[in-house]
Design an enzyme around this catalytic site. Structure first.
Site, PDB file in Angstrom:
ATOM      1  N   ASP A 191      37.903  26.639 -39.668  1.00 23.65           N
ATOM      2  CA  ASP A 191      37.237  27.593 -38.794  1.00 23.65           C
ATOM      3  C   ASP A 191      37.721  28.980 -39.245  1.00 23.65           C
ATOM      4  OD1 ASP A 191      35.985  28.805 -36.544  1.00 23.65           O
ATOM      5  OD2 ASP A 191      37.915  28.752 -35.489  1.00 23.65           O
ATOM      6  N   ASP A 215      37.699  32.418 -37.254  1.00 20.87           N
ATOM      7  CA  ASP A 215      38.450  33.203 -36.262  1.00 20.87           C
ATOM      8  C   ASP A 215      39.476  32.336 -35.538  1.00 20.87           C
ATOM      9  OD1 ASP A 215      36.933  35.488 -36.899  1.00 20.87           O
ATOM     10  OD2 ASP A 215      35.325  34.808 -35.590  1.00 20.87           O
TER      11      ASP A 215
HETATM   12 MG   LIG Z   1      37.948  29.932 -33.817  1.00 21.55          MG
END
Ligand SMILES: [Mg+2]
Length: 185
Positions: free
Chosen positions: A9, A11
């Site tokens: 992922d 962020d």
């Molecule tokens: Mg995230």
């Protein structure tokens, strides 16, 4: 044999989660991210970033701004020999999207679409791939795509997640896990 992939992922995993990041000066790298990517590559893994970009759907920034930021981030990672093979993103949101961006999309996590695209485009084996996220929707996307080993960085999801996962405090734990289980190439 098809290689495994390290799905990250963005962020909260590659960079610190600040909410709708879209400006270069606001990027703070997560500790250990370049070392993790280098180790994954050294053990024969492909590396891909998979990121929901509801900020585009909401009209907070444009796809061009997103691409500009990713070009910069990938160049910074390259300089540390921590290059990624692909970046997949979903710019849609079923409720808060504006105009063409308002729609259901199976690429939006918890849907598996971005991971399945990675399987097709990178020629990887999902069953032996791993995913690192900071939200329950990351874990759900991983499981929906048939990825067994999913890691959750503690912090963002205060209540924890129902999906089975390995909770971690730092990316170094994932790095160790990879070094113990995959052959160096
Ligand atoms: Mg995230």
């Amino acid at each position: 044999m098809a290689p495994p992939c390290l799905f990250l992922d963005r962020d909260g995993v590659v960079n610190v989660e600040i909410g709708y990041l879209h400006k270069i000066p606001e990027v703070q790298w997560m500790p250990g991210i370049t070392s993790l990517i280098r180790t994954a590559r050294a053990h024969g893994m492909k590396v891909a970033i998979v990121t929901n970009q509801a900020g585009i759907a909401r009209g907070m920034y444009t796809e061009d701004q997103f691409h500009e930021l990713m070009v910069w981030m990938r160049a910074e990672l390259d300089r540390e020999q921590a290059d990624v093979d692909a970046v997949y993103y979903c710019a849609h949101h079923p409720v808060h999207g504006v105009g063409e961006y308002k729609r259901e999309c199976d690429e939006r996590k918890p849907g598996p679409g971005m991971l399945l695209k990675g399987e097709r485009e990178l020629g990887i084996d999902l069953a032996t791939s791993i995913l690192v996220g900071d939200r329950c929707s990351d874990l759900a996307a991983g499981h929906a795509a048939g990825i067994e080993k999913v890691f959750l960085i503690r912090g963002t999801e205060e209540a924890g997640c129902g999906e089975p996962h390995t909770a971690i405090e730092s990316l170094a734990e994932v790095e160790r896990w990879i070094a113990e289980r995959y052959q160096k190439v």
